[in-house]
Design a protein around this motif. Sequence first.
Motif, mmCIF file in Angstrom:
data_model
loop_
_atom_site.group_PDB
_atom_site.id
_atom_site.type_symbol
_atom_site.label_atom_id
_atom_site.label_comp_id
_atom_site.label_asym_id
_atom_site.label_seq_id
_atom_site.Cartn_x
_atom_site.Cartn_y
_atom_site.Cartn_z
ATOM 1 N N ARG A 1 0.862 -1.171 0.000
ATOM 2 C CA ARG A 1 0.000 0.000 0.000
ATOM 3 C C ARG A 1 0.908 1.234 0.000
ATOM 4 N NH1 ARG A 1 -3.780 0.856 3.543
ATOM 5 N NH2 ARG A 1 -3.366 3.077 3.429
ATOM 6 N N THR A 2 0.308 2.406 0.042
ATOM 7 C CA THR A 2 1.088 3.644 0.153
ATOM 8 C C THR A 2 1.238 4.012 1.624
ATOM 9 O OG1 THR A 2 0.394 4.500 -2.005
ATOM 10 C CG2 THR A 2 1.175 6.108 -0.394
ATOM 11 N N TRP A 3 2.481 4.235 2.023
ATOM 12 C CA TRP A 3 2.788 4.627 3.395
ATOM 13 C C TRP A 3 3.361 6.038 3.392
ATOM 14 C CZ3 TRP A 3 1.537 1.449 7.420
ATOM 15 C CH2 TRP A 3 1.281 0.113 7.122
ATOM 16 N N ASN A 4 2.788 6.899 4.216
ATOM 17 C CA ASN A 4 3.307 8.250 4.391
ATOM 18 C C ASN A 4 4.413 8.244 5.451
ATOM 19 O OD1 ASN A 4 1.320 9.548 2.645
ATOM 20 N ND2 ASN A 4 -0.141 9.085 4.268
ATOM 21 N N GLU B 1 19.664 -0.166 15.517
ATOM 22 C CA GLU B 1 18.607 -0.157 14.502
ATOM 23 C C GLU B 1 18.456 1.260 13.957
ATOM 24 O OE1 GLU B 1 15.787 -3.720 16.394
ATOM 25 O OE2 GLU B 1 15.113 -1.632 16.450
ATOM 26 N N ILE B 2 18.382 1.364 12.646
ATOM 27 C CA ILE B 2 18.190 2.659 11.980
ATOM 28 C C ILE B 2 17.100 2.470 10.940
ATOM 29 C CG2 ILE B 2 19.280 4.538 10.691
ATOM 30 C CD1 ILE B 2 21.997 3.419 11.606
ATOM 31 N N GLY B 3 16.084 3.322 10.970
ATOM 32 C CA GLY B 3 15.015 3.108 10.002
ATOM 33 C C GLY B 3 14.014 4.231 9.907
ATOM 34 N N LEU B 4 12.878 3.907 9.301
ATOM 35 C CA LEU B 4 11.820 4.865 9.023
ATOM 36 C C LEU B 4 10.551 4.516 9.798
ATOM 37 C CD1 LEU B 4 12.027 5.199 5.123
ATOM 38 C CD2 LEU B 4 12.961 6.770 6.820
ATOM 39 N N ASN B 5 9.899 5.558 10.294
ATOM 40 C CA ASN B 5 8.553 5.427 10.833
ATOM 41 C C ASN B 5 7.557 5.818 9.744
ATOM 42 O OD1 ASN B 5 9.071 4.672 13.592
ATOM 43 N ND2 ASN B 5 9.759 6.756 13.975
ATOM 44 N N LEU B 6 6.613 4.944 9.450
ATOM 45 C CA LEU B 6 5.611 5.198 8.415
ATOM 46 C C LEU B 6 4.223 5.079 8.995
ATOM 47 C CD1 LEU B 6 7.224 2.951 5.640
ATOM 48 C CD2 LEU B 6 7.573 5.396 5.960
ATOM 49 N N GLU B 7 3.252 5.690 8.319
ATOM 50 C CA GLU B 7 1.876 5.621 8.774
ATOM 51 C C GLU B 7 0.934 5.655 7.562
ATOM 52 O OE1 GLU B 7 1.305 10.365 9.825
ATOM 53 O OE2 GLU B 7 1.970 8.980 11.399
ATOM 54 N N LYS B 8 -0.256 5.072 7.740
ATOM 55 C CA LYS B 8 -1.236 5.060 6.662
ATOM 56 C C LYS B 8 -1.849 6.442 6.493
ATOM 57 C CE LYS B 8 -2.523 0.210 7.345
ATOM 58 N NZ LYS B 8 -3.609 -0.747 7.684
ATOM 59 N N LEU C 1 11.288 13.529 1.229
ATOM 60 C CA LEU C 1 10.542 12.308 0.949
ATOM 61 C C LEU C 1 9.141 12.423 1.520
ATOM 62 C CD1 LEU C 1 10.845 9.444 -0.268
ATOM 63 C CD2 LEU C 1 11.506 8.654 2.006
ATOM 64 N N LYS C 2 8.133 12.086 0.686
ATOM 65 C CA LYS C 2 6.737 12.239 1.112
ATOM 66 C C LYS C 2 6.100 10.896 1.458
ATOM 67 C CE LYS C 2 2.343 14.285 -0.379
ATOM 68 N NZ LYS C 2 1.654 14.967 -1.503
ATOM 69 N N ASP C 3 6.241 9.923 0.575
ATOM 70 C CA ASP C 3 5.623 8.625 0.840
ATOM 71 C C ASP C 3 6.330 7.519 0.058
ATOM 72 O OD1 ASP C 3 4.470 8.473 -1.833
ATOM 73 O OD2 ASP C 3 2.945 9.876 -1.159
ATOM 74 N N ILE C 4 6.014 6.281 0.434
ATOM 75 C CA ILE C 4 6.561 5.090 -0.227
ATOM 76 C C ILE C 4 5.401 4.167 -0.539
ATOM 77 C CG2 ILE C 4 8.121 3.115 -0.025
ATOM 78 C CD1 ILE C 4 9.623 4.649 2.144
ATOM 79 N N THR C 5 5.322 3.715 -1.796
ATOM 80 C CA THR C 5 4.259 2.796 -2.201
ATOM 81 C C THR C 5 4.865 1.449 -2.568
ATOM 82 O OG1 THR C 5 2.864 4.593 -3.042
ATOM 83 C CG2 THR C 5 2.386 2.365 -3.832
#
Length: 240
Positions: free
Chosen positions: A27-30, A233-240, A87-91
Motif C-alpha cells: 500500500r502507500t505509506w506516508n 537499529e536505523i530506520g523509518l517510521n511510516l503511517e497510513k 521524501l513524502k511517501d513510499i508505495t
Amino acid sequence: MRKSIVCVLIMLCALNLFSSCDDGIARTWNLSKIKTEDVPGGKPKFISGPLFMTWEAPDDAVLGFFRVTGIPNMVVPMGSSKLAQQLKDITFQKDGNVIVTYAEPNQDGQAQADPQWKKSEPGMVTYKVKDNQILFFPNVDNLLSSIPSDSLKNDPALQKAVEMLKNGIPVNYKLEGNTAKLFIDKPFIENIFPLILSGLDNVDASAMGGMGNMIKGLLQGVPAILQKTTKLEIGLNLEK
C-alpha cells in the motif's frame, strides 16, 4: 464429499490468510509526521519523526567525542527534518515495484523551500517479502550507467556492492495498526561496513565543508564500537 468440501474451504482460508500477510505492506505509506512538545519559555522538544535510531552499548563505547548511546538524540531530530523535506511517501505495489514520492532538487542539488513532488519510475526498485524482511532490489544496470568513470565501475568495492544489491537489500519491517517500521540492524551494518571503509580513500579532506578527514576518522572507529554494541537499529517510521 462433505469431507472434501471442508478440506477445500480450509485450503482457501489458509491461502487467503497467507495473501493477507503478504499484502500487509502493499500500500502507500506516508512518512510519519514530526511530533514535538511545547516547552515553556523554550524551543519545542522533539518527540518523534520519520527517522528513528536505537543504539545500545556500554558507557565506554565512545566514537570520537560522542558516547554512542547519545548519538540518536543528535541525529534523529535533524535527520527527521531533512527527510520530511525530501521524501513524502513510499508505495509498495502488488506487482513488486517500489514507488517513492520525492522532492525534486533545485539546480544546485539542494532541497527546495517549496518542494515540487515527483514520483519515481517503475522498475527502479523492486521488492519481495520474505519472513519478517523486505528484500529491496535496485536496478543495478541503471545505477551503473549513471557512473561516468569506467575506473569507478571496475572498482573492487563497487563490484562487491553490486553483488550484494543483486541478492537484495534485507530490511526488517514491523506492522502495528496504522503504522509500520522499516529498519536495518546491527548484523546488516556489520556486513556492509567493510565496503564503506574501502571507499574512504575517495573522500577528499575538503569534502563536507572541510570535515572530510574528521568524518573518515569517525567512520574508521565504527567497527570497534560495533563489537561493543548490543543493539543498533536505523530506520523509518511510516503511517497510513
